[in-house]
Scaffold this motif. Structure first.
Motif, PDB file in Angstrom:
ATOM      1  N   ARG A   1      15.244 -34.897  14.048  1.00 58.25           N
ATOM      2  CA  ARG A   1      15.002 -34.550  15.450  1.00 58.25           C
ATOM      3  C   ARG A   1      15.927 -33.418  15.899  1.00 58.25           C
ATOM      4  O   ARG A   1      15.546 -32.569  16.702  1.00 58.25           O
ATOM      5  N   THR A   2      17.145 -33.410  15.365  1.00 55.84           N
ATOM      6  CA  THR A   2      18.068 -32.316  15.673  1.00 55.84           C
ATOM      7  C   THR A   2      17.540 -30.996  15.118  1.00 55.84           C
ATOM      8  O   THR A   2      17.564 -29.963  15.799  1.00 55.84           O
ATOM      9  N   ALA A   3      17.049 -31.043  13.875  1.00 55.91           N
ATOM     10  CA  ALA A   3      16.481 -29.836  13.264  1.00 55.91           C
ATOM     11  C   ALA A   3      15.237 -29.373  14.007  1.00 55.91           C
ATOM     12  O   ALA A   3      15.014 -28.172  14.193  1.00 55.91           O
ATOM     13  N   LEU A   4      14.416 -30.334  14.467  1.00 57.83           N
ATOM     14  CA  LEU A   4      13.201 -29.993  15.213  1.00 57.83           C
ATOM     15  C   LEU A   4      13.549 -29.313  16.532  1.00 57.83           C
ATOM     16  O   LEU A   4      12.896 -28.329  16.921  1.00 57.83           O
TER      17      LEU A   4
ATOM     18  N   HIS B   1      18.731 -35.747   3.231  1.00 63.55           N
ATOM     19  CA  HIS B   1      19.631 -36.027   4.343  1.00 63.55           C
ATOM     20  C   HIS B   1      19.016 -35.545   5.659  1.00 63.55           C
ATOM     21  O   HIS B   1      19.103 -36.226   6.685  1.00 63.55           O
ATOM     22  N   GLN B   2      18.375 -34.363   5.621  1.00 60.60           N
ATOM     23  CA  GLN B   2      17.755 -33.820   6.830  1.00 60.60           C
ATOM     24  C   GLN B   2      16.615 -34.711   7.322  1.00 60.60           C
ATOM     25  O   GLN B   2      16.385 -34.820   8.536  1.00 60.60           O
ATOM     26  N   MET B   3      15.893 -35.339   6.395  1.00 59.95           N
ATOM     27  CA  MET B   3      14.747 -36.169   6.771  1.00 59.95           C
ATOM     28  C   MET B   3      15.062 -37.660   6.686  1.00 59.95           C
ATOM     29  O   MET B   3      14.156 -38.494   6.647  1.00 59.95           O
ATOM     30  N   ASP B   4      16.337 -38.001   6.707  1.00 56.34           N
ATOM     31  CA  ASP B   4      16.779 -39.398   6.647  1.00 56.34           C
ATOM     32  C   ASP B   4      16.218 -40.170   7.851  1.00 56.34           C
ATOM     33  O   ASP B   4      16.412 -39.766   9.001  1.00 56.34           O
ATOM     34  N   PRO B   5      15.523 -41.292   7.610  1.00 58.25           N
ATOM     35  CA  PRO B   5      14.919 -42.041   8.722  1.00 58.25           C
ATOM     36  C   PRO B   5      15.909 -42.841   9.565  1.00 58.25           C
ATOM     37  O   PRO B   5      15.533 -43.359  10.623  1.00 58.25           O
ATOM     38  N   SER B   6      17.166 -42.945   9.127  1.00 57.71           N
ATOM     39  CA  SER B   6      18.131 -43.759   9.868  1.00 57.71           C
ATOM     40  C   SER B   6      18.392 -43.165  11.248  1.00 57.71           C
ATOM     41  O   SER B   6      18.223 -41.961  11.476  1.00 57.71           O
TER      42      SER B   6
ATOM     43  N   ALA C   1      14.427 -25.768  15.745  1.00 55.10           N
ATOM     44  CA  ALA C   1      13.236 -24.961  15.462  1.00 55.10           C
ATOM     45  C   ALA C   1      12.460 -24.671  16.748  1.00 55.10           C
ATOM     46  O   ALA C   1      11.914 -23.573  16.930  1.00 55.10           O
ATOM     47  N   THR C   2      12.414 -25.648  17.643  1.00 56.12           N
ATOM     48  CA  THR C   2      11.719 -25.466  18.920  1.00 56.12           C
ATOM     49  C   THR C   2      12.401 -24.388  19.754  1.00 56.12           C
ATOM     50  O   THR C   2      11.736 -23.520  20.350  1.00 56.12           O
ATOM     51  N   GLN C   3      13.717 -24.417  19.796  1.00 52.97           N
ATOM     52  CA  GLN C   3      14.459 -23.408  20.536  1.00 52.97           C
ATOM     53  C   GLN C   3      14.254 -22.027  19.930  1.00 52.97           C
ATOM     54  O   GLN C   3      14.084 -21.035  20.649  1.00 52.97           O
TER      55      GLN C   3
ATOM     56  N   PRO D   1       5.661 -30.154  13.270  1.00 47.99           N
ATOM     57  CA  PRO D   1       6.445 -31.383  13.245  1.00 47.99           C
ATOM     58  C   PRO D   1       5.941 -32.363  12.196  1.00 47.99           C
ATOM     59  O   PRO D   1       4.810 -32.237  11.702  1.00 47.99           O
ATOM     60  N   PHE D   2       6.783 -33.323  11.867  1.00 50.90           N
ATOM     61  CA  PHE D   2       6.385 -34.443  11.008  1.00 50.90           C
ATOM     62  C   PHE D   2       5.361 -35.246  11.795  1.00 50.90           C
ATOM     63  O   PHE D   2       5.692 -35.952  12.722  1.00 50.90           O
ATOM     64  N   PHE D   3       4.086 -35.100  11.429  1.00 52.26           N
ATOM     65  CA  PHE D   3       2.983 -35.543  12.276  1.00 52.26           C
ATOM     66  C   PHE D   3       2.974 -37.054  12.495  1.00 52.26           C
ATOM     67  O   PHE D   3       2.735 -37.530  13.611  1.00 52.26           O
TER      68      PHE D   3
END
Length: 455
Positions: free
Chosen positions: A336-339, A324-329, A342-344, A359-361
């Protein structure tokens, strides 16, 4: 490979907020007019300019030094319009002119240090440019002019040159290590043409702790690739480090699938699946999204996903959450929300552990590609569309900032060696191993199994 240290990037101030914002430092430019000597500004933000004017804007004068974000952005984007060695030639010519125009005292005290600083920025940030003999020749000629008659600057030039040579040597050693590893893996691929009857060694015999394996994957990710090897204008030379990053992702995916399909017993296969689910979860917690996606990709490969009896013995709740976290939809909205989270965390981190963002390269490259393709490099009046390159440079610099984080985890050479060199099944061998684990379910699978067995 394991002992190579990450290249040190100089600290860079924040990029300007573009598109109408006045957040950029107003004293960075020589003028606030909308149009100044071939450069166009909007609310003090440089948005476009002729190539010649942009090159002149790169060269320091007695009263001016370009902002470091401008240096990085222009050096990164300029190779789309001009070869680095041609740019270096123009920069050297302009620097010599500035030296000649200045009075002797200003030449030594003001111009020389600024030119040296510009060259240092270039050699540290884009060392690959200086593999070109023409670049090194121009660099030596200009630095010789800088250091003549002044012992202090002679030492500074010598230090910059030695640092560049060490960096280039390290990069060459890194590439040689990659080639050696890839060659070793290729030589050993034939070992796994068919499923072994008895497993001599698998991932669980090497490492049974998911957190430890996630840590070692993070070590590999942080040294796998850089964005320093940007292709030059008109040069279709492959960026070997970028390829290495993609190859590592594919290798990890196939390694995961191999480890799952290789065991003879269903119970063992289920245990391997659950182990990799836990590894993927630890990667997520660390901020290692690239290894996380590689593991999920391997577990979703058809030879693995068709093992219904094996998956029936697996507790899949945690895996469902990760998928669900890596769902491409919605353009990978959840990822992107999780990224961003992590960035913050990285920005406010108090330890190296919290600073890690990998990141997912492939998605990062896709974003950069579409940004590049979606905006013209030049405007209708022939100006370079610098507004576009601010945004491109911002994304690249963010990645480079993540890459220079020191990995806080201890290295385990045995685990690293296994991850990098253990033989993996080819796609056909994966299918064959899968059919031997759980027989074909339909005529199409039966036909493919027969064909693979004949081969």
């Amino acid at each position: 490979l394991y002992i190579l240290q990450q290249d040190k990037m100089p600290q860079t101030p924040p990029f300007p907020v573009m598109y109408g914002s006045n957040g950029y430092n107003k004293n960075l430019y020589k003028a606030k007019e909308e149009d100044y000597e071939g450069l166009y500004y909007h609310e003090n933000n440089l948005v476009s300019g002729s190539l010649e004017a942009l090159i002149e804007h790169l060269v320091p004068t007695v009263a001016y030094f370009p902002d470091r974000t401008y240096i990085f952005t222009f050096l990164l984007s300029s190779r789309l319009f001009i070869h680095p060695y041609e740019l270096m030639s123009k920069v050297c010519h302009l620097c010599v002119d500035q030296q000649r125009l200045a009075d002797p005292q200003a030449r030594v005290r003001k111009i020389a240090p600024k030119i040296l600083q510009l060259l240092t920025e270039w050699t540290e940030t884009f060392p690959y440019d200086f593999r070109d003999e023409r670049m090194m020749k121009s660099l030596k000629e200009l630095t010789h002019r800088l250091s003549t008659g002044d012992e202090l600057y002679r030492k500074a030039v010598q230090q910059m040159t030695q640092t560049l040579i060490r960096k280039l040597t390290t990069l060459s050693q890194y590439e040689e290590a990659l080639a050696k590893i890839n060659s070793s893996v290729t030589d050993r691929l034939t070992v796994l043409k068919t499923k072994p009857q008895a497993i001599q060694r698998d991932i669980l015999t090497i490492c049974s702790d998911p957190f430890t394996l996630a840590q070692q994957l993070t070590h590999i990710e942080l040294v796998s690739g850089t964005l320093h090897s940007s292709p030059h204008c008109g040069d279709h030379k492959k960026a070997s480090n970028l390829e290495a990053y993609v190859e590592w992702f594919n290798r990890l995916s196939y390694l995961v699938a191999t480890e799952i399909c290789m065991p003879v017993k269903k119970k063992h296969r289920a245990r391997v699946i659950e182990f990799f689910i836990d590894v993927a979860r630890e990667c997520f917690n660390i901020g290692n999204f690239n290894s996380l996606m590689a593991i999920i990709t391997g577990m979703n490969m058809s030879p693995v996903s068709r093992l219904k009896k094996t998956w029936g013995k697996v507790k899949t709740a945690k895996f469902d959450i990760l998928e669900h976290q890596m769902d491409p939809s919605s353009n990978f909205y959840n990822y992107r929300t999780a990224l961003r989270g992590a960035t913050q965390r990285s920005i406010t981190a108090h330890s190296s552990r919290e600073k890690i963002v990998i990141p997912f390269f492939s998605l990062l490259i896709k974003d950069i590609y579409f940004l590049n393709e979606g905006c013209a490099n030049r405007l209708p009046n022939g100006h370079v569309n610098f507004e576009k390159f601010w945004e491109l440079a911002k994304q690249v610099m963010e990645f480079m900032t993540w890459k220079k984080v020191e990995c806080p985890f201890d290295r385990d050479r045995k685990i690293l060696q296994y991850l990098l060199t253990a033989p993996v099944f080819s796609e056909d061998a994966l299918y064959l191993a899968s059919y031997e684990s759980e027989g074909p379910e339909n005529n199409m699978e039966k036909d493919r199994w027969k064909s693979l067995r004949c081969v």
